[in-house]
Motif scaffolding. Sequence first.
Motif, PDB file in Angstrom:
ATOM      1  N   THR A  71       0.831  -1.209   0.000  1.00 44.84           N
ATOM      2  CA  THR A  71       0.000   0.000   0.000  1.00 44.84           C
ATOM      3  C   THR A  71       0.866   1.259   0.000  1.00 44.84           C
ATOM      4  O   THR A  71       2.027   1.233   0.408  1.00 44.84           O
ATOM      5  N   VAL A  72       0.262   2.338  -0.452  1.00 46.09           N
ATOM      6  CA  VAL A  72       0.949   3.630  -0.464  1.00 46.09           C
ATOM      7  C   VAL A  72       1.372   4.009   0.960  1.00 46.09           C
ATOM      8  O   VAL A  72       2.504   4.446   1.194  1.00 46.09           O
ATOM      9  N   SER A  73       0.481   3.762   1.917  1.00 42.04           N
ATOM     10  CA  SER A  73       0.820   4.190   3.282  1.00 42.04           C
ATOM     11  C   SER A  73       1.979   3.357   3.844  1.00 42.04           C
ATOM     12  O   SER A  73       2.789   3.856   4.617  1.00 42.04           O
ATOM     13  N   ARG A  74       2.066   2.107   3.418  1.00 43.04           N
ATOM     14  CA  ARG A  74       3.186   1.277   3.876  1.00 43.04           C
ATOM     15  C   ARG A  74       4.511   1.844   3.338  1.00 43.04           C
ATOM     16  O   ARG A  74       5.507   1.901   4.060  1.00 43.04           O
ATOM     17  N   THR A 128      13.697   4.530   5.489  1.00 44.45           N
ATOM     18  CA  THR A 128      14.740   4.887   4.520  1.00 44.45           C
ATOM     19  C   THR A 128      14.173   5.823   3.460  1.00 44.45           C
ATOM     20  O   THR A 128      14.785   6.832   3.110  1.00 44.45           O
ATOM     21  N   VAL A 129      12.993   5.476   2.963  1.00 46.96           N
ATOM     22  CA  VAL A 129      12.353   6.318   1.951  1.00 46.96           C
ATOM     23  C   VAL A 129      12.084   7.702   2.538  1.00 46.96           C
ATOM     24  O   VAL A 129      12.372   8.726   1.917  1.00 46.96           O
ATOM     25  N   LYS A 130      11.572   7.702   3.767  1.00 47.23           N
ATOM     26  CA  LYS A 130      11.289   8.969   4.446  1.00 47.23           C
ATOM     27  C   LYS A 130      12.520   9.858   4.491  1.00 47.23           C
ATOM     28  O   LYS A 130      12.462  11.033   4.127  1.00 47.23           O
ATOM     29  N   SER A 131      13.634   9.307   4.945  1.00 49.55           N
ATOM     30  CA  SER A 131      14.805  10.175   5.116  1.00 49.55           C
ATOM     31  C   SER A 131      15.404  10.558   3.764  1.00 49.55           C
ATOM     32  O   SER A 131      15.930  11.659   3.601  1.00 49.55           O
ATOM     33  N   GLU A 132      15.273   9.673   2.783  1.00 51.47           N
ATOM     34  CA  GLU A 132      15.786  10.032   1.459  1.00 51.47           C
ATOM     35  C   GLU A 132      14.934  11.110   0.801  1.00 51.47           C
ATOM     36  O   GLU A 132      15.447  11.969   0.097  1.00 51.47           O
ATOM     37  N   CYS A 153       8.607   3.878  -5.335  1.00 54.13           N
ATOM     38  CA  CYS A 153       8.411   2.430  -5.437  1.00 54.13           C
ATOM     39  C   CYS A 153       9.709   1.632  -5.367  1.00 54.13           C
ATOM     40  O   CYS A 153       9.683   0.412  -5.520  1.00 54.13           O
ATOM     41  N   TYR A 154      10.838   2.302  -5.144  1.00 56.15           N
ATOM     42  CA  TYR A 154      12.068   1.513  -5.237  1.00 56.15           C
ATOM     43  C   TYR A 154      12.188   0.399  -4.203  1.00 56.15           C
ATOM     44  O   TYR A 154      12.810  -0.629  -4.491  1.00 56.15           O
ATOM     45  N   PRO A 155      11.549   0.531  -3.022  1.00 55.40           N
ATOM     46  CA  PRO A 155      11.597  -0.635  -2.129  1.00 55.40           C
ATOM     47  C   PRO A 155      10.946  -1.880  -2.758  1.00 55.40           C
ATOM     48  O   PRO A 155      11.364  -3.007  -2.488  1.00 55.40           O
ATOM     49  N   ILE A 156       9.927  -1.664  -3.583  1.00 53.27           N
ATOM     50  CA  ILE A 156       9.264  -2.802  -4.231  1.00 53.27           C
ATOM     51  C   ILE A 156      10.206  -3.408  -5.268  1.00 53.27           C
ATOM     52  O   ILE A 156      10.340  -4.623  -5.393  1.00 53.27           O
ATOM     53  N   SER A 157      10.882  -2.513  -5.999  1.00 49.15           N
ATOM     54  CA  SER A 157      11.827  -3.007  -6.993  1.00 49.15           C
ATOM     55  C   SER A 157      12.991  -3.737  -6.317  1.00 49.15           C
ATOM     56  O   SER A 157      13.492  -4.749  -6.819  1.00 49.15           O
TER      57      SER A 157
END
Length: 362
Positions: free
Chosen positions: A103-106, A112-116, A132-136
């Motif tokens: 999900t978007v909220s996840r 990591t995404v937050k701080s980047e 979406c890079y965590p998904i990739s």
Amino acid sequence: MSKIILTGDRPTGRLHIGHYVGSLRRRVELQNSGEFDKIFIMIADAQALTDNFDNPEKVRQNIVEVALDYLSAGIDPARSHILIQSQIPELTELTFYYMNLVTVSRLQRNPTVKSEIQMRDFEASIPVGFFCYPISQAADITAFHATTVPVGEDQEPMLEQAREIVRKFNSIYGETLTEPEILLPETKAAMRLPGTDGKAKMSKSLGNCIYLSDTEADVKKKVMSMFTDPDHLRVQDPGKVEGNPVFIYLEAFAKDEHFAEYAPDYQNLAEMEEHYKRGGLGDVKVKKFLNNVLQETLSPIRAKRAEYEKDIPGVYEILREGTQIAEEEAAKTLSEVKAAMKINYFDDKALIEEQMKKYSGR
Ligand code: TRP
């Protein structure tokens, strides 16, 4: 079950000694341990483009730099496959199917995404690709059925995301994917080296890195001008070793043999630290010792790099072969995934028969 390693780096710059103690040295040890059935090391150029899409030249140039750093640090192409992410379309395809499971909220909660997002000034408008890079990255890991992902602690949220995707996929479509384990650095010193200026992190933009590809003279110059304990003004003053980058580097690199060779007044680092804390040991002396230790560690790497630099087409050939083998693995996984998701229509004889029966009675 076979033991498979997948790990990698974004090709956005040359690798420095922080990468070396944080991951590269360990990868070489794991490779040489013989404990793993397969090892894949990914140059994550597609991921690098998620925040450098406007500068593909930078990514393109650094692919070879990173490959040279790997090879010179002891990654052996006979034992580890080095691959280029963007050349394996199966990874993109897996990413697309995994997108349904997150999900978007996840993603927004990923630290990591937050701080980047903060670091890159993406607050106002985050590119979807970056988001979406965590998904990739989960696709990168699962495409090879990786069991073991040796990375720094900053990658923990990525691994957690990948594990969640695996569990969700398997619970919806049946046991297909392998849940990976993170393998963190063993020692505190290997977790993260500070910059030569004492700042928490080595970073190219701060100009506080010692690169694996630095010349002997560069390394010496950088070491001799390193930040130390700012209150250690005179040699006889007591000094602090905690948070002192010179001692942090020594913790990461100095072996007892180095003391015998370059600082025979001490048996080991503990003794040198005692002297520094007590007072009477000057920074210049410690830095000279650190320089010797680093030169001894880096000079074989430098020599190997020089050899590979003479044969750049050979380096590309190593990458091509590694990528090809990796793609074969990823293709196998993708067909397992598509079968589990029932989207393998042309290979699905039962489906064709079922449809035939459905229509035959009419
Ligand atoms: N995100 C990692 C980094 O920034 C690089 C990377 C991409 C990676 N794909 C990976 C690491 C898969 C481990 C596994 O360093």
